[in-house]
Design an enzyme around this catalytic site. Sequence first.
Site, short mmCIF file in Angstrom:
data_model
loop_
_atom_site.label_atom_id
_atom_site.label_comp_id
_atom_site.label_asym_id
_atom_site.label_seq_id
_atom_site.Cartn_x
_atom_site.Cartn_y
_atom_site.Cartn_z
N HIS A 139 11.29 42.68 -43.47
CA HIS A 139 10.30 41.57 -43.15
C HIS A 139 8.89 41.62 -43.90
CE1 HIS A 139 8.40 39.42 -39.46
NE2 HIS A 139 7.38 39.58 -40.37
N HIS A 173 17.15 42.86 -32.19
CA HIS A 173 16.24 43.65 -31.61
C HIS A 173 16.92 44.25 -30.35
CE1 HIS A 173 12.42 42.29 -33.49
NE2 HIS A 173 13.34 41.66 -34.04
N HIS A 221 9.25 46.49 -42.03
CA HIS A 221 8.61 45.35 -41.15
C HIS A 221 7.14 45.33 -41.18
CE1 HIS A 221 7.51 42.92 -37.69
NE2 HIS A 221 8.69 42.52 -37.85
N LYS A 234 14.86 49.51 -41.97
CA LYS A 234 14.19 48.35 -41.84
C LYS A 234 12.58 48.44 -42.11
CE LYS A 234 12.97 44.25 -40.65
NZ LYS A 234 12.81 43.64 -39.23
N ASP A 262 17.89 37.47 -34.54
CA ASP A 262 16.63 37.93 -34.01
C ASP A 262 16.29 38.01 -32.52
OD1 ASP A 262 14.08 38.95 -34.67
OD2 ASP A 262 13.22 37.11 -35.59
N HIS A 296 4.73 38.87 -31.34
CA HIS A 296 4.22 39.89 -32.28
C HIS A 296 2.93 40.46 -31.90
CE1 HIS A 296 7.00 39.96 -35.71
NE2 HIS A 296 7.18 38.52 -35.15
#
EC number: 3.5.1.5
Length: 572
Positions: A251, A141, A224, A222, A365, A325
Amino acid sequence: MTLEIPRRQYVSNYGPTVGDRVRLADTELIIEVEEDFTTYGEEIKFGGGKTIRDGMGQSPTATRANGALDLVITNALILDWWGIVKADVGIRDGYIVGIGKAGNPNIQAGVTPGMVVGPSTEVIAGENLILTAGGIDAHVHFICPQLCEFAIASGVTTLLGGGTGPATGSNATTCTPGAWNLGKMLQAAEGFPVNLGFFGKGNAAFPAALREQVEAGACGLKIHEDWGSTPAVIDSCLQVADEYDIQTLIHTDTLNESAFVEDTIAAINGRTIHTFHTEGAGGGHAPDIIRIASEPNVLPSSTNPTRPFTRNTIEEHLDMLMVCHHLSKNVPEDIAFAESRIRPQTIAAEDILHDMGVFSIISSDSQAMGRVGEVIIRTWQTAHKMKVQRGPLPQDSSRNDNFRAKRYVAKYTICPAIAQGLSHVIGSVEVGKLADLCLWKPAFFGVKPEIVLKGGLIAYAQMGDPNASIPTPQPVYPRPMFGSFGRALTETSLLFVSQAALDLGIPEKLGIQRRAVAVKNCREIGKADLKLNTATPHIEVNPETYEVRADGELLTCEPAEVLPMAQRYFLF
């Protein structure tokens, strides 16, 4: 006439040779030298009274124009997926050109072709140091630019991921969404002494916005769950990935709102995909996303917050997850969401699946539950824990852990390189690869690299007081070296993009100075291509107890109470 010297004296002078064993840091892992490519009696070594002198180990006639090396690393112990060997390593134009015996062929026997030491050759003494490929972190990230410093200081030389800084989306998802954001991040990449590549946002059920991002320079897409990991999104993204030969990373849907794991597997439909934090604590179908590691087309990776399973893992995760999150402790559904992801049974199984070679890759991560500077440490802590709890692997013996060491080093070097389409230029200590290399003192292996080379030039190193009379006085800590500055930085680091972006001249349009390289061969690969990490047992998860079985065998282990490579090495 030959002179025999005691083995201890030989090792002191030239480093370990065949049959010698080396402990990795303070772990229970022991490696043994399998082969020595140097020539006894003809070893080269730099220093007063040593052999790399004019007319001796250094050829007086060798010019750079006729092939003399730019840099030679002498007598290093190479640890890579393909072997554990003693060798000299020759570098020209930033690339590895020879692994063997370097020196002066005018007077020395056995000099490997292309490994001539001349007046143009710099020397790094590799005696009693371990040489590995620079690490590759494929789950970053990009929340703050300082993470690049911490990564390279730990031995990681390539960062792949997404983000635009501490934006709410970037805090949670490894996506750099859209052509404008991608362009700005590609331009920002110019300032960092690491190889970089950026993932676009793969969450779109229609392909136009995905194609737009790939053509703007994304090296992958990606998917997610925070943007919606639906079957339609998965199918659309994989179609575009196949079209452009880039990797899709995923993910999956923790809440099982749009699909269960069976539906996701059906949507993937046998196509190649890189699954992030495949155990599930980092996110993914609860409680059984771990099953997906059975699939031959799935390239499964872990992130380091669950590496390895310790007595602190569960408690630490809940708070981290709430922050990352954008969840609220005041919302019961948010708390239930977080708790559904943290399962000691599947985290314990993850340790064992790594040791079996079922999980193939370890990444960070970064700042989104993982630590960017601990990819390498956590990998070797996992290997140590498994050695202690499970004993030697079937391929190893009581003398050494060579196979286990090669399996684990592959998890952060060659396996992510293959998965992401980078293995034609980085990922291993092999001729033809960019000289992104780390040298380690065995006592500090995996913890603090002594020297980090980027493209054949020292970019980071342990260095003492710059005002001291010699390089070694305290405080000694990792500092940026000349490879981290000016045009040397852009000349020795790469930018990974799609072939479509190269064809469209995107790097030139953005004024990029560093060399842009296209990812390739991302789609015709599977787990069978991930070196030493190819196992595909049938994995089952009990939906009531969360127990994990592989081919019917229960996978469980105790959390570690203490770990090596930890407080012994750090003040803070």
